[in-house]
Structure formats: C-alpha cells, structure tokens
Design a protein around this motif. Structure first.
Motif, mmCIF file in Angstrom:
data_model
loop_
_atom_site.group_PDB
_atom_site.id
_atom_site.type_symbol
_atom_site.label_atom_id
_atom_site.label_comp_id
_atom_site.label_asym_id
_atom_site.label_seq_id
_atom_site.Cartn_x
_atom_site.Cartn_y
_atom_site.Cartn_z
ATOM 1 N N UNK A 245 0.760 -1.177 -0.273
ATOM 2 C CA UNK A 245 0.030 0.478 0.559
ATOM 3 C C UNK A 245 0.877 1.215 0.010
ATOM 4 N N UNK A 246 2.046 1.233 0.921
ATOM 5 C CA UNK A 246 2.667 2.603 0.879
ATOM 6 C C UNK A 246 3.334 2.747 -0.360
ATOM 7 N N UNK A 247 3.905 1.827 -1.214
ATOM 8 C CA UNK A 247 4.436 1.286 -2.052
ATOM 9 C C UNK A 247 3.477 1.980 -3.424
ATOM 10 N N UNK A 248 2.230 1.614 -2.877
ATOM 11 C CA UNK A 248 1.034 2.134 -4.429
ATOM 12 C C UNK A 248 0.991 3.967 -4.052
ATOM 13 N N UNK A 249 0.776 4.156 -2.529
ATOM 14 C CA UNK A 249 0.435 5.895 -2.540
ATOM 15 C C UNK A 249 2.182 6.321 -3.054
ATOM 16 N N UNK A 255 2.626 9.517 -10.196
ATOM 17 C CA UNK A 255 1.910 10.041 -10.915
ATOM 18 C C UNK A 255 1.212 11.539 -10.670
ATOM 19 N N UNK A 256 0.501 12.196 -9.479
ATOM 20 C CA UNK A 256 -0.140 13.406 -9.374
ATOM 21 C C UNK A 256 1.185 14.274 -9.572
ATOM 22 N N UNK A 257 2.299 13.893 -9.796
ATOM 23 C CA UNK A 257 3.230 14.691 -9.860
ATOM 24 C C UNK A 257 3.598 15.260 -12.121
ATOM 25 N N UNK A 524 5.234 6.239 4.121
ATOM 26 C CA UNK A 524 5.996 6.093 3.745
ATOM 27 C C UNK A 524 6.704 4.565 5.066
ATOM 28 N N UNK A 525 6.454 4.796 6.578
ATOM 29 C CA UNK A 525 6.407 3.730 7.103
ATOM 30 C C UNK A 525 5.477 2.917 7.913
#
Length: 598
Positions: A245-249, A255-257, A524-525
């Motif tokens: 999930x963290x990697x997907x975020x 992608x938003x960048x 991230x953590x």
C-alpha cells in the motif's frame, strides 16, 4: 439399683459411639500437611440494579500430604464443605486437619470486601426508567442497560487482566430481541445473549425486546483471566500488504506529480490559445465592423460606374468633354481605394493565418484520450480531495467539449484564409483595370479622338457589369464574416472558460500533489507503524503471562486459578402459595440417640 444399671448402660452406649473416633486420633501431636495448589471461585450476588449484596468464596485446596494445613482470608465466617472436621479461624488465619486429596471449604467475605468491577443495571419500559421491583409482570418495549466500569476501591489487578463474559437470557416468546455488539443464540426455550468485555475496558451493554408478563433471571457475569495468547505469526502478511500500500501511494504521488506537470503545460497552452483567440476575435470583429463601410463604398463605385456607363451610352455629340477630363483622376482615386482594401485584406489574411495556427496548435495539444468514470472514481477513492477531483473532471469535460466543437467548425476556419487571399487578388485585379482604364481615357481625351470614346464606353460598360457581380460577392462575403464573428464569440467564450478551468485545475492538482506527498510522507513507514500498533494491541490484550494472585489474601501461595461468578437477583412475579402442613420428619439415629439423654 435399676437406676444405676440404666446409667451404666447409657455410659457404655456413649463409649461405643465415641470410642472409634477417639481411637482413630493419633496419640502424638498433629502432623503438618502440605497444600500443592489452591483454586478460588468468588461468588457474588447483586440486587437487580447491580448493587453488591454479599460475597462468598469456595476454596479448593489440593492437599498432597494429609495433616494440619494453613490458609488465609478476610472472612466473616468459614464452613467445611468436605467433612465434619472443625475449622479454626483466628483473624485471617485458617487452620484445619485435611485429608489427602481435594479439600473444599467456604469463606463468607466481610462487608468491606469490594469487587474489582462496578455493575450498574438500568431498565427502560417504553422509554421510561422503571425500578426493578416494579417491572415484574409488565408488558411493553423493554431496554436493559448493563454498565461495566472499574471499581477503584477493588483490586485493580483483576480489572486489568480479566475478561468478562456477560450473559442475559430472554424467553423465545419475547419479540424483536436485539443486542448491539452481543451474540444471540438459541438455548432451549430462551434466547441467550452474550457480551464480551476485554480486560481494562469500561463498557455499556444493551439488550431490548418487546416483552409480555415480564420476568427475568438476572444478569450473569463470569470473569476469568484473559490467558489466551495472541499469535503474531500472521501479522507478517499484513505488514507486507501495508508495504505494498505504501508503494502504491508512492506511485500515486509520482503519477499526480506527472499529472501536475502535464496540467501546467496544458494551462500554458490554453493561456496561449486564449490570447490568440482574443486577437483573432478582435480581428474578426473589426472586419465585421468595417463590412458595412466596405459594402457602402463598393455600392458607390458600382453606382458611379453605372452612371458613367449610362452617360457614355448617349450621343457622342452631346457629351461634355470637359466633364470627362475629371473622370481619369476619379478612376485612379477609386483604384487607390481598392488598393488599400486589397492591402487591408492581405494584412487580415496574415493575422488570421497566425491566429488560426495558434488556435489549431493549442487545441490539437489537448489530449484526446478518454478518461472513464471508473478512473475518476478510482482517483476519488485513493484519498484525493473530492473537490479537486470534481474540478479535474469539470476541466477535462470542458477541454473535450472545446476539442469536439473545434473539430466540427474546423473546415469553416480553414476556408477563411483562401477566401481572403482570393478576395484580395480580385480587388487588386479590379484596381489595375481601373488604372488602365483611367490611363486610356486620359490619352483619348488628349487626342480628342471621338473614336477612342467609343472604346472607352465599351470598356466602362464591361467594367460596370463585372463590378456588379463583384459587389454581389462582396455582400455575400461580408454577411459570412458577420456570422463567423458572431459564432466565434461563443467559441472564444468557451476557450476563456477552458483556460479558467485549466487554471483552477492546475491549482487543484497542485493541492492534490501536496496532499498525496503528505500522504506518502505519513505512510512511508506504514509497515513499521502497523507492526507498532500490532505490538501495542498484543501487549494490551495478551495476558498469557499473568500469574494468578489470591483475591481473599495476599498471604496465600501456590494459587493456580481465581474465577468470579457474579449474578444479579431475578425479577419474578410473586405467586400466592398456600402452605400445607408438613408431615413430621422421621428422626434419624443421632436424634434418637440424643433423646436418650433428655
């Protein structure tokens, strides 16, 4: 003599009764016994509202060596439940001669004893609070509320480590039985409602039903150590899922960048499109505004040529040659005016070409890819700001609308530039013809040759006829320019709206990127945070390392288990029972034996 004989008989009989027990006792001092382990079951009875009535404890001692044993407890009284041996009580010290095996005795706690939990039971009948003693036999909608809280006067070690199972039984005849958070199961003729209260937790439990002729067996509470260990082996996959999930975020944030960069470029393009469109719109409006003057001037030229042609069509002798001397200058002036018109059309054509190129390029840069409703829904479910997603969706729809509208009118835009070029060429041609005619007329007048006048008349007649056709085309052209200018105003409004939307979109996507960046920073953590929460939960609810302690006295050792059984009194309808005379109980051996001494 008979009296003495009778007394001797009684004495002999008494000796026969007591001698075996006397002989069974050791001649030396009592031996010390040993207790391997001890279990305590605390029974507490509460009134129907949950207030404590009394407490007693059933102690089970595992005696591995018979003899005199010691135990401790704050009892008001004790009772042997195993045999007839006397129990000596001195303060908190309990002494008794116990045989090998399990030895049971009951201790009644003193009035100062407190349970680790406070229990408060309230009853609502049809929404109104009712005292328990007034509920028996009532009918209506009943709600029972059981509040469990810590008793600060009690021993907190049990509150922190014991799990409570709270049970209520209601007859199956009651309708609409509900118990939020509880488990409802069939138990014979009753519905058994069971709640669980975790260690260290304060909770309010509720059960409700439509009752008739209400009776209630009371609330039963069993408290036992929460010794079931929590196995953390399955949490590894959860931490792995959190890592994914963290990697997907992170991918979402990247992608938003990229989306923010693309939207910024799109906004720059639409800004350029709006600027070019404004120039084109202004040019079209100027052209449309000058169309009336152009048509009026062309009409004057047409009428003048017609008048000249009519004048020259008369008899040559009647022509006043002095008036003709002014005609070449007028024709040249007319030719100069046409040259200015041609130059204006050429400049308009060049400006239009630039504006059209900017318009076409900007609209072609609008992405043609389709974004589905599912993709917008997925973006909204990803945690993005719903307002930003709505702006993104609205701007996307506006840009696609502009692109589709432009595709429909693109041929009309493309046809304007060739038309302007052709019109400019035609005006230049007519200007040249007028100049040639003026020069010829001037030469003819200088020679005063009437034969040249005939040729002039023919040329003017031809020019007048062709100019009439030109004027009709010019009127049609100016009408088209007016319609195009009017239609383009709507398109330009759409382009302005598009630019405003992409500007808001750029700001919104910027906020969205800030949000996803913050979300990624906070997640991230996530695996570590997840593991920390799991460890916290395990430490909070896993009481498998709890060592039992005595409820009745801290001096007791080898305590293997302590359990609580707590019950409120029942609510029952009183029955009128007629007492019957009980038959005299038949006396047993001991009663008959004692009668001998009366």
């Amino acid at each position: 003599m008979m009296m003495r004989k009778k007394q001797l008989c009684y004495s002999a009989l008494a000796a026969m009764v007591f001698l075996p027990s006397f002989l069974s006792q050791p001649a030396h001092a009592a031996t010390e016994g040993n207790v391997a382990s001890k279990d305590e079951v605390i029974y507490a009875t509460l009134n129907a509202s949950g207030n404590l009535d009394n407490i007693y404890v059933v102690n089970t001692l595992e005696v591995d060596k018979a003899g005199e044993i010691l135990d401790y407890g704050k009892y008001s009284s004790v009772k042997n439940l195993t045999d007839l041996a006397e129990i000596d009580q001195e303060g908190q010290k309990i002494e008794v001669q116990a045989p090998e095996g399990k030895f049971y005795y009951q201790g009644n706690m003193d009035e100062k004893t407190e349970l680790p939990w406070n229990v408060n039971v309230t009853y609502l009948l049809d929404g109104k609070k009712v005292k328990p003693e007034e509920l028996a036999g009532k009918t209506g909608h009943l709600e029972i509320s059981v509040e469990i809280a810590e008793n600060e006067e009690g021993d907190g070690v049990f509150y922190e480590n014991y799990l409570l199972q709270v049970s209520l039984a209601m007859p199956n005849t009651y309708q609409g039985i509900e118990a939020p958070g509880g488990m409802v199961a069939n138990a014979g003729k009753n519905k058994q409602i069971t709640f669980t209260v975790m260690p260290g937790e304060e909770k309010t439990l509720k059960a409700e039903a439509n009752v008739r002729d209400f009776e209630f067996n009371g609330v039963e509470i069993a408290a036992v150590p929460s010794t079931l260990p929590i196995d953390p082996t399955g949490t590894g996959s959860m931490a792995g899922d959190m890592s994914e999930l963290s990697n997907a975020i992170k991918e979402l944030n990247d992608g938003v960048g990229e989306l923010e960069t693309g939207v910024s470029e799109l906004n720059d393009g639409t800004a350029g499109l709006q600027e070019g469109s404004a120039q084109y719109k202004n040019g079209m409006n100027e052209l449309s505004g000058s169309s009336a003057g152009l048509v009026n001037g062309s009409a004057s030229i047409r009428d003048a040529l017609a008048q000249i042609n009519q004048s020259l069509s008369g008899k040559s002798a009647q022509v006043d040659l002095s008036s003709l001397n002014e005609l070449p200058a007028g024709l040249k002036q007319l030719a100069g005016g046409l040259n200015e018109v041609a130059n204006g059309l050429t400049a308009l054509q060049e400006n239009y070409s630039q504006a059209y190129g900017a318009l076409d390029g900007a609209i072609n840069e609008i992405p043609a890819g389709q974004v589905s409703e599912e993709e917008f829904a997925s973006l909204a479910e990803s945690g993005a700001d719903p307002a930003v997603v709505d702006k993104l969706k609205a701007s996307y729809s506006a840009s696609q609308k502009v692109k589709a509208t432009y595709a429909q009118v693109r041929e009309a835009f493309a046809a304007v530039e060739p038309t302007l070029t052709e019109l400019s060429s035609s005006v230049n041609t007519m200007s040249g013809q007028l100049t040639t005619t003026a020069d010829s007329l001037s030469a003819s007048l200088d020679k005063t040759d009437m034969s040249g006048l005939v040729e002039l008349q023919k040329g003017i007649a031809s020019l007048s006829a062709k100019y009439g056709e030109f004027h009709s085309g010019l009127v049609s052209y100016t009408d088209g320019v007016g319609k195009l200018a009017s239609s383009y105003s709507e398109l330009h409004s759409g382009i302005v709206e598009l630019n405003g939307g992409t500007s808001e979109l750029e700001n919104g996507v910027g906020e969205l990127h800030d949000g996803t960046a913050q979300l990624y920073k906070e997640t991230s953590d996530l695996p570590g945070q997840m593991q920390e929460e799991i460890d916290k939960m395990i430490s909070e609810y896993d009481k498998s390392d709890f060592e039992p302690v005595s409820f009745v006295s801290s001096e007791n050792e080898n305590v293997s288990s302590v359990q609580f059984v707590i019950k409120t009194e029942s609510i029952e309808v009183e029955e009128q029972v007629t007492k019957k005379a009980e038959p005299e109980k038949e006396k047993g051996f001991w009663e008959l034996f004692m009668d001998l001494f009366k």
